[in-house]
Each structure stands twice: as structure tokens, then as C-alpha cells.
Enzyme design. Structure first.
Site, PDB file in Angstrom:
ATOM      1  CG  ASN A 168     -16.357   2.056 -42.286  1.00  0.00           C
ATOM      2  OD1 ASN A 168     -15.251   1.583 -42.557  1.00  0.00           O
ATOM      3  ND2 ASN A 168     -16.504   3.281 -41.863  1.00  0.00           N
ATOM      4  CD  GLU A 204      -7.204   8.567 -41.762  1.00  0.00           C
ATOM      5  OE1 GLU A 204      -8.163   9.065 -41.149  1.00  0.00           O
ATOM      6  OE2 GLU A 204      -6.427   9.250 -42.445  1.00  0.00           O
ATOM      7  CB  CYS A 222     -14.679   7.080 -39.273  1.00  0.00           C
ATOM      8  SG  CYS A 222     -14.206   7.635 -40.906  1.00  0.00           S
ATOM      9  CD  GLU A 274      -6.267   6.506 -45.243  1.00  0.00           C
ATOM     10  OE1 GLU A 274      -7.486   6.451 -45.057  1.00  0.00           O
ATOM     11  OE2 GLU A 274      -5.534   5.506 -45.406  1.00  0.00           O
TER      12      GLU A 274
HETATM   13  P1  NAD Z   1     -11.493  -2.292 -35.170  1.00  0.00           P
HETATM   14  O1  NAD Z   1     -10.611  -1.353 -34.491  1.00  0.00           O
HETATM   15  O2  NAD Z   1     -12.218  -3.308 -34.370  1.00  0.00           O
HETATM   16  O3  NAD Z   1     -10.696  -3.138 -36.269  1.00  0.00           O
HETATM   17  C1  NAD Z   1      -9.988  -2.488 -37.312  1.00  0.00           C
HETATM   18  C2  NAD Z   1      -8.988  -3.460 -37.905  1.00  0.00           C
HETATM   19  O4  NAD Z   1      -7.929  -3.676 -36.960  1.00  0.00           O
HETATM   20  C3  NAD Z   1      -9.534  -4.850 -38.235  1.00  0.00           C
HETATM   21  O5  NAD Z   1      -8.968  -5.270 -39.457  1.00  0.00           O
HETATM   22  C4  NAD Z   1      -9.023  -5.706 -37.075  1.00  0.00           C
HETATM   23  O6  NAD Z   1      -8.871  -7.067 -37.417  1.00  0.00           O
HETATM   24  C5  NAD Z   1      -7.683  -5.073 -36.810  1.00  0.00           C
HETATM   25  N1  NAD Z   1      -7.144  -5.253 -35.456  1.00  0.00           N
HETATM   26  C6  NAD Z   1      -7.831  -5.367 -34.301  1.00  0.00           C
HETATM   27  N2  NAD Z   1      -6.957  -5.464 -33.251  1.00  0.00           N
HETATM   28  C7  NAD Z   1      -5.707  -5.392 -33.776  1.00  0.00           C
HETATM   29  C8  NAD Z   1      -4.385  -5.410 -33.217  1.00  0.00           C
HETATM   30  N3  NAD Z   1      -4.204  -5.505 -31.909  1.00  0.00           N
HETATM   31  N4  NAD Z   1      -3.327  -5.296 -34.045  1.00  0.00           N
HETATM   32  C9  NAD Z   1      -3.522  -5.152 -35.379  1.00  0.00           C
HETATM   33  N5  NAD Z   1      -4.738  -5.149 -35.977  1.00  0.00           N
HETATM   34  C10 NAD Z   1      -5.827  -5.251 -35.181  1.00  0.00           C
HETATM   35  O7  NAD Z   1     -12.501  -1.383 -36.022  1.00  0.00           O
HETATM   36  P2  NAD Z   1     -13.778  -1.817 -36.847  1.00  0.00           P
HETATM   37  O8  NAD Z   1     -14.829  -2.202 -35.851  1.00  0.00           O
HETATM   38  O9  NAD Z   1     -13.401  -2.750 -37.932  1.00  0.00           O
HETATM   39  O10 NAD Z   1     -14.188  -0.443 -37.544  1.00  0.00           O
HETATM   40  C11 NAD Z   1     -14.916   0.556 -36.916  1.00  0.00           C
HETATM   41  C12 NAD Z   1     -14.008   1.651 -36.385  1.00  0.00           C
HETATM   42  O11 NAD Z   1     -13.185   2.155 -37.417  1.00  0.00           O
HETATM   43  C13 NAD Z   1     -14.783   2.849 -35.870  1.00  0.00           C
HETATM   44  O12 NAD Z   1     -14.208   3.311 -34.677  1.00  0.00           O
HETATM   45  C14 NAD Z   1     -14.601   3.871 -36.953  1.00  0.00           C
HETATM   46  O13 NAD Z   1     -14.745   5.205 -36.544  1.00  0.00           O
HETATM   47  C15 NAD Z   1     -13.233   3.568 -37.455  1.00  0.00           C
HETATM   48  N6  NAD Z   1     -13.061   4.066 -38.828  1.00  0.00           N
HETATM   49  C16 NAD Z   1     -12.224   5.133 -39.048  1.00  0.00           C
HETATM   50  C17 NAD Z   1     -12.075   5.645 -40.326  1.00  0.00           C
HETATM   51  C18 NAD Z   1     -11.181   6.833 -40.598  1.00  0.00           C
HETATM   52  O14 NAD Z   1     -10.791   7.021 -41.735  1.00  0.00           O
HETATM   53  N7  NAD Z   1     -10.829   7.639 -39.621  1.00  0.00           N
HETATM   54  C19 NAD Z   1     -12.742   5.048 -41.391  1.00  0.00           C
HETATM   55  C20 NAD Z   1     -13.563   3.961 -41.138  1.00  0.00           C
HETATM   56  C21 NAD Z   1     -13.706   3.470 -39.858  1.00  0.00           C
END
Ligand code: NAD
Length: 487
Positions: free
Chosen positions: A153, A250, A284, A461
Site C-alpha cells: 500500500n 507492523e 492499515c 516505527e
Molecule cells: P501480506 O501479509 O500478504 O504480505 C506482506 C509481505 O510479506 C509481502 O512482501 C509478502 O511477499 C511477504 N510474505 C508473505 N508471506 C511471507 C512469509 N511466510 N515469510 C516472509 N514474508 C512473507 O500483506 P499485504 O497484502 O502485502 O499488505 C496488506 C496488509 O498489510 C494488511 O493487513 C495491512 O493492514 C498491513 N499493513 C500494515 C501496516 C502497518 O504499519 N501496521 C502498514 C501497511 C499495511
């Protein structure tokens, strides 16, 4: 292709390709057009990136804090000079409107580099502890090689929010952007080198859920900082725990935003709209459970409907567009399924609820959608949707709304709108969340810590607090007399 980078990875100061890796297609979400083709990192690329970070880290940590800070501040300056170019790339990568990316993406990345570049010299000091004739001192030392894993995002912001404190503290980083948005982080790596960062201190490799575990489990990696969903967080934290690695998580949320009957109506609606529709709802910390006091409900809903229906959807490259598509077809399907679920659960569809007619073509658009009369047990009120879907719930009483707001496994953020200053502080004090807002929503300047509690994660962060998560204390006891032993 419109946005094809020189190669997929950036390691040891240069672009690197390994065509043996699985193909990753970068798609412009507004049209479905493939704008770049990259390759996921093979195990050989992962090794190369970690080896380069390991080699470079010692030299970087040995530089004076002021010299390290100068590099980060220079990188911030370059990012600001290239804000338009970087924002256009971010818009292609994510589908977010240029109206947003130009003010919120590279600029907040630059803020982070500038902030940490500026505070290193004073924020990394240790302490002196007098012990009679002996004394001790502490040093704050880097962890070594750290891994950053990003969500889709805010690709450039996430890369900078992780790189800036990690590098400021003297670590080297291997960063893996989301496979959905692979482009922005490569530009950050290029800019850091141009600003004078020694080669290998910041490396970017591409990959997906199969690549991430190779980084997390690598024995030379001391820490993993993940931005992603709760299920991914559980997997990554679990794998890191197996080797006792440091982690920052996060993760996702389902944050409450509470509007009391004395709130400024237009201000509260602005907060609710910002907290649900900015970045097409893919934020998020969004306040997706909007609790509105029953006395204000009818007026709130009437104005919310009017203002939501005036949102301008369209080509995100057009400056007039206020809302772009979702990031991918998969995300659109997920969001549309939640909208159908909301209808089936009996929530009142106030506006939106499907694919807009106004935007033609293959883009992944969804109408800004508001459900009213949502109840706590509905799936749309419990699960993170991550799209432009606002749930409005009614309430009558302060204690009741606090209990309902806290009745979730998440704890990322929360907001309160009220004119009563005592109530505002009393309520935020009782809300279970890491980041809270009073009479505003979703503002995250680099000066303030950001992060979640409960299942939304841990670690922080931004702000000086982030440095603590990328360093550890070393304590030195100094004996001033002869060492005595009883034997
Ligand atoms: P996701 O969890 O599908 O993927 C996040 C990242 O993790 C990607 O780069 C993915 O390739 C990697 N990944 C996936 N499985 C993994 C594993 N087993 N080991 C290591 N890496 C792995 O999330 P998304 O769909 O890309 O993003 C949306 C989510 O992120 C939402 O839940 C949102 O709330 C959260 N988010 C949180 C914040 C925050 O600061 N708290 C900020 C932005 C997004």
C-alpha cells in the site's frame, strides 16, 4: 514497457538480474496493463544480497554518526528534487492517485531519511553509570544485517520507514518489497547510492511468500521488520523466534473511530472519510468501525452520503482524481466479496456497493461504500477488508462504546471526535491501541511513534523510539582496582 527497471534486484550498489527466478509482473491497477516484468530472487540472489550487506555493515557502522546522517539527509534532498518522477512511479506501482502520492509517498519517505539523518548524532548515545570507585558505561550498537519486508500500500514510504532508522543505527539492510508493487524500492536504493551510501548497505531483492522465508531464516540475519497482514506476521514472527531474532511487526487492524454527539459534524465526517477512503481504503490504521452516537446518526449519515457520492474516481494519473482503483484484481475480488457479505448480513447499504459505472476499462475499481446499522457480530465489522468500505455502528453511552471498540483482537489505531476535552483524553486512555488520534485521523508524521498492540504487532516505527528497535545495548563494567577472588 512503461516502467521496466534496469534489472530486478539492486545488490552491492548495482542492478543485478537472475532470469532463473519466477516472473513477477508489475501491473498498472487502473488499466490492467503489464508495465514491467521482473524475477523473484533465486536462493543465489538471496545469498548474494545478504553477503553484500554483511560485508558492508562494518564499514558503515564505523563511520561517524554525523557522516552517516549526511548520507541519509542527502538522499532525502534527492527524493524531494525528484518528487514528481517518484510519485508518478508510485502511482503506476499502486494505482493511488497522483493527488495523493505527490504529497504523501516520496515526501514521507524523505521526511524519514531527513529525520533519522538529523538525530543520529544525539540519539545513539549511551550512558555512564557511577559504581563507587568502579563505573560502567553503555553503548547502543547496531544489530548487523536486518531484513525489511514490505506491503503493497505504501511501497516507497515503507522502504524508507524501515531503511532510515535501520541505517541510522549502523545496520545494513536487505529489503524485499511486496511482489505486487516491486518498483519503488529499487529507486530508493539507487538514490541512497547517489547520496553516498557505501555499496551493499541497502539492497533490494524481489520475491513473494516463498522468498520471504529464505531471508527470515538466514543465519546471518539479526532482525526482521515486517509490514503485512496478521497471518503473515504470525508466520514470520514464528520463524524468527525459532532462531531468537529481533522482530518488528507492523500488521493489520480494524480500528474504531468514535464520534460523540458534541463532535464537529463536518470535521468528524472528514476524519471518517480520510480514515476509510484515502488510498482507496488500503491503509492499515484505517478507522473502519465508525461508532456514531445515536443522537447524531441521521445528520451524520445524510452528509456522509452526500460527500461520499461526490468523490471523484478516475485515472490516478489525472490530478483531479481523488480515488483510484484497488491495487490488484485479487484485492478487488476480496473487497467485493466483503461487500456482498455485508449486504447478506443485513447491514444497510447507504451508498456504493459495487463496481462503478463511471470508470471504464480493465481497472480494479470499487465504489466508495458505506454500510450503516452495522452490528458488532457482523463479519464486515470484525475482519480487515482493506478497501473503501466504511462500517457505521450506533452507540448510546461512553462505557458501552469503549467496551465495544476494544472487543477485537486488533489494536493498531483508534480515534475520537468530541468537543469535550476531558472526555477525549479519558476515552483514548481506555482504548486498546498503539496509535490514537483526537479530532483528526491517520496523521503519521515521522516525529511520532507508530505501531500496534495486541494482534496488530509490536515494535515501533518513526520517532527516536524506532532506533531502539534497530540496535541493542552493550554494557561495559570497568574495574578500577585489582580484581579480587575468594579462592
Ligand atoms: P501480506 O501479509 O500478504 O504480505 C506482506 C509481505 O510479506 C509481502 O512482501 C509478502 O511477499 C511477504 N510474505 C508473505 N508471506 C511471507 C512469509 N511466510 N515469510 C516472509 N514474508 C512473507 O500483506 P499485504 O497484502 O502485502 O499488505 C496488506 C496488509 O498489510 C494488511 O493487513 C495491512 O493492514 C498491513 N499493513 C500494515 C501496516 C502497518 O504499519 N501496521 C502498514 C501497511 C499495511
Amino acid at each position: 514497457m512503461k516502467a521496466q527497471p534496469q534489472a530486478s534486484h539492486f545488490i552491492d550498489g548495482a542492478y543485478v538480474e537472475d532470469e532463473a527466478g519466477t516472473v513477477i509482473e508489475s501491473i498498472f491497477p487502473a488499466t490492467g496493463e503489464v508495465i514491467a516484468k521482473l524475477h523473484a530472487a533465486t536462493p543465489a540472489i538471496v545469498e548474494k544480497a545478504i553477503a553484500s550487506a554483511k560485508r558492508a555493515q562494518g564499514e558503515w557502522a564505523a563511520m561517524s554518526p554525523t557522516a552517516r546522517g549526511r548520507v541519509l539527509k542527502k538522499a532525502a534532498e534527492i527524493m524531494r528534487e525528484r518528487n514528481r518522477e517518484l510519485s508518478e512511479l508510485e502511482t503506476l506501482d499502486t494505482g493511488k492517485p497522483i493527488q495523493e502520492t505527490i504529497v504523501a509517498d516520496p515526501t514521507s519517505g524523505a521526511d524519514s531519511l531527513e529525520f533519522f539523518g538529523g538525530i543520529i548524532a544525539s540519539a545513539l548515545n549511551g550512558s555512564h553509570i557511577p559504581l563507587g570507585s568502579d563505573f560502567a558505561y553503555t553503548k547502543r550498537v547496531p544489530l548487523g544485517v536486518v531484513v525489511g519486508i514490505g506491503a503493497w500500500n505504501y511501497p516507497q514510504q515503507i522502504a524508507c520507514w524501515k531503511a532510515a532508522p535501520a541505517l541510522a543505527a549502523g545496520n545494513a539492510m536487505v529489503f524485499k518489497p511486496s511482489e505486487v508493487t516491486p518498483l519503488g524500492a529499487l529507486k530508493i536504493a539507487e538514490i541512497l547510492i547517489e547520496a553516498g551510501l557505501p555499496k551493499g548497505v541497502f539492497n533490494v531483492i524481489q520475491g513473494d511468500r516463498d522468498t520471504g522465508p529464505l531471508l527470515v531464516s538466514h543465519p546471518d540475519v539479526a532482525k526482521v521488520s515486517l509490514t503485512g497482514s496478521v497471518p503473515t506476521g504470525r508466520k514470520v514472527a514464528g520463524a524468527a523466534a525459532g532462531q531468537l531474532k529481533h522482530v518488528t511487526m507492523e500488521l493489520g487492524g480494524k480500528s474504531p473511530l468514535i464520534v460523540f454527539d458534541d463532535a464537529d459534524l463536518e470535521g468528524a465526517i472528514s476524519g471518517a472519510m480520510l480514515g476509510n477512503f484515502y488510498s482507496t481504503g488500503q491503509v492499515c490504521s484505517n478507522g473502519t468501525r465508525v461508532f456514531v452516537h445515536r443522537a447524531l446518526k441521521e445528520r451524520f449519515l445524510a452528509r456522509l452520503k452526500e460527500r461520499t457520492e461526490a468523490i471523484v474516481l478516475g485515472d490516478p494519473q489525472d490530478e483531479a482524481t481523488q480515488m483510484g482503483p484497488l491495487v490488484s484484481q485479487a484485492q478487488r475480488e476480496k473487497v467485493l466479496a466483503y461487500i456482498e457479505k455485508g449486504k447478506a448480513e443485513g447491514a444497510t447499504l447507504l451508498t456504493g456497493g459495487g463496481i462503478p459505472n463511471s470508470v471504464s476499462g480493465e481497472g480494479f475499481y470499487v465504489q466508495p461504500t458505506v454500510f450503516a446499522d452495522v452490528t458488532d457480530d457482523m463479519v464486515i465489522a470484525r475482519e480487515e477488508i482493506f478497501g473503501p468500505v466504511m462500517c457505521v455502528l450506533d452507540f448510546d453511552d461512553e462505557d458501552e462504546v469503549i467496551a465495544r471498540a476494544n472487543a477485537t483482537e486488533f489494536g493498531l489505531a483508534a480515534g475520537v471526535f468530541t468537543a469535550d476535552i476531558s472526555r477525549a483524553h479519558r476515552v483514548v486512555d481506555r482504548l486498546e491501541a498503539g496509535t490514537l488520534w483526537i479530532n483528526t485521523y491517520n496523521l503519521c508524521p515521522v516525529e511520532i511513534p507508530f505501531g500496534g498492540s495486541k494482534q496488530s504487532g509490536f515494535g515501533r516505527e518513526n520517532s527516536a523510539a524506532a532506533l531502539e528497535h534497530y540496535s541493542e545495548l552493550k554494557t561495559v563494567y570497568v574495574g578500577m582496582g585489582r580484581c579480587e577472588a575468594p579462592y
